[in-house]
Design an enzyme around this catalytic site. Structure first.
Site, PDB file in Angstrom:
ATOM      1  CG  ASP A   1      36.434  36.625  42.451  1.00 21.04           C
ATOM      2  OD1 ASP A   1      37.113  37.573  42.885  1.00 21.04           O
ATOM      3  OD2 ASP A   1      36.823  35.878  41.536  1.00 21.04           O
TER       4      ASP A   1
ATOM      5  CG  ASP B   1      42.454  45.343  36.855  1.00 24.18           C
ATOM      6  OD1 ASP B   1      43.100  44.832  37.792  1.00 24.18           O
ATOM      7  OD2 ASP B   1      41.213  45.439  36.873  1.00 24.18           O
TER       8      ASP B   1
END
Lengths: 199, 274
Positions: free
Chosen positions: B11, B134
């Site tokens: 990330d 997602d």
């Protein structure tokens, strides 16, 4: 100088970086006339068979001449498949430098094969010096090569079918996986290819 | 035999000039490496099979910063690199590919403009477009939804976008089937119910999606231990597992996890120590 043929499909940065790492002095070649100063040729692996053959056609004459002259050639992935006669993926004819067909992966496996698979080495080869049975390489493909002459198959891999992973015929070398994406073992193979120029 | 892939996810906060991997990194016996490409090299040494760089910033300069991160990484790290986060168009994708990315992951852009999947696949190959899904559980039955049995009751799965801030009403399993038809090469499937919990992957979600498509599915969201990775790779047809914090915090190396998986009967790529 190793000529990386740029046939206008996708980026060639990985193969360029990997050959630089193994001191291969790579140059990306977008025009066939620039092949003149080459000591070896890499046909990189990007795109689909039909597009690849269409975009490679301006290189065909020069490629045939250089292969005849004994220059080392390395085909990667689709750059391997175009060396054969034909593919189920397209009506376009391949270069026919290696006799045989390119066929679709069998039913029952996820397509494309995407990921790391093991080599089974079928015979000795300078290209695979330092590579052992069971070493992993990174594959991304939906079709695979079936050379007519089984003697050209240097190593195989198993994905629903035992298929050619490395094929060699005289000065022509071809790998279905991506050595430039196969970490250290991939660099070993590229290094071995670079060594062939010096012989 | 094809190995199951273990994919660390980086990330990246690209609001600083060289970018940095957030969540802090503390490897055992290894110096702190906050710069993304240094961390990528470390994961390469540990035997990671692929890397995903996720842009979690929202600054304007981020595309250029991500390009630089990928460019630096691809000089020394020779494995597949995926870039995700904020890719909205073919032009964004091209910036990533030109920098040395092998694949881009798209979520919001794919849901808003499904044609983008085909565009990317045609320009850069079918392997080049990862669609990130997602998914969140919605308990109960609804007409037109693919309903899945879970220990907590029947549910369907809803796709979200904009980083989980908004919901689409789209059924995640139906969407997975559609993105395969449209030319996606991988599905990166994140459980929103499990993401960040470290309670383990959503097995029912992963099983349902990986049984509905023929392209590889990367399980994501909820990984807190090697046992969780073993569970999802043994009990579903996922081709890969993604994890962030268990690697970043130095709790486990990729090679620790792979050794554990091998003992558990999962086929993984183990490299000889060199």
């Amino acid at each position: 100088m190793i000529a990386i043929i740029d046939y206008g499909m996708g980026n060639l940065k990985s193969i360029h970086n990997a050959l630089t790492t193994v001191a291969g002095n790579p140059v990306i070649i977008p025009e066939s006339r620039d092949l003149a100063g080459a000591d070896a040729i890499v046909i990189p692996g990007v795109g689909a068979f039909g597009d690849a053959m269409r975009n490679l056609s301006p290189f065909a004459d020069a490629l045939f001449d250089l292969v005849d002259s004994g220059m080392p050639v390395l085909g990667i992935c689709i750059g391997m498949q175009v060396l054969l006669d034909r593919s189920e993926e397209s009506d376009a004819a391949g270069f026919g430098l290696i006799r045989g067909d390119v066929v679709r992966l069998p039913d029952g496996v996820r397509i494309p094969q995407m990921g790391w698979n093991e080599l089974t080495i079928r015979r000795d080869s300078d290209l695979l010096a330092g590579i052992e049975d069971g070493d992993f390489f990174y594959f991304v493909h939906s079709y695979y090569c079936v050379p007519e002459d089984g003697q050209t198959v240097v190593a195989t891999t198993d994905y629903g079918v035992d298929m050619a992973a490395v094929v060699e015929q005289d000065n022509i070398h071809a790998v279905q996986f991506h050595p430039e994406k196969s970490s250290k073992k991939g660099l070993v193979i590229l290094k071995n290819f670079v060594e062939m120029i010096k012989c | 035999m094809l190995a199951k892939r273990i994919i660390p996810c980086l990330d990246c906060d690209l609001g600083v000039p060289r970018g940095r991997v957030v969540k802090g990194v503390k490897f055992k016996q290894i110096r702190y490496a906050g710069v993304p490409w240094e961390l990528a090299e470390e994961y390469d040494r540990q035997g990671a099979d692929e890397l995903i760089f996720l842009d979690i910033t929202a600054s304007h300069e981020r595309r250029e910063t991500m390009a630089k991160v990928i460019e630096k990484t691809s000089e020394n790290v020779f494995m597949p690199l995926t870039v995700g986060g904020g890719i909205k168009s073919l032009s964004d994708a091209r910036t990533a590919f030109n920098a040395g990315a092998d694949k881009v992951a798209i979520n919001t852009a794919a849901l808003k403009n499904p044609g983008l999947i085909r565009e990317i696949a045609e320009y850069f190959g079918t392997q080049a477009c990862v669609v990130a899904i997602d998914a969140k559980r919605r308990y109960g039955r609804e007409p037109g939804r693919v309903v899945v049995d879970t220990p907590d009751g029947e549910c369907w799965f809803e796709c979200s976008f904009y980083g989980g801030r908004e919901f689409t009403g789209i059924d995640a399993i139906q969407w997975a089937i559609e993105v395969e038809e449209r030319g996606a090469g991988d599905i990166m499937l994140t459980s929103m119910d499990r993401d960040g919990t470290k309670e383990g992957f959503d097995i029912e979600l992963t099983a349902a999606v990986s049984d509905s498509v023929n392209i590889p599915v990367i399980a994501s969201g909820g990984c807190g231990s090697p046992e969780h990775i073993l569970e999802v790779l043994k009990e579903t047809n996922a081709s890969a597992a993604l994890a962030a914090s268990i690697f970043h915090f130095g709790e486990y190396t990729v090679s620790d996890v792979k050794e554990y998986l091998r003992k558990g009967g999962v086929h993984v790529r183990l490299q000889a120590r060199s």
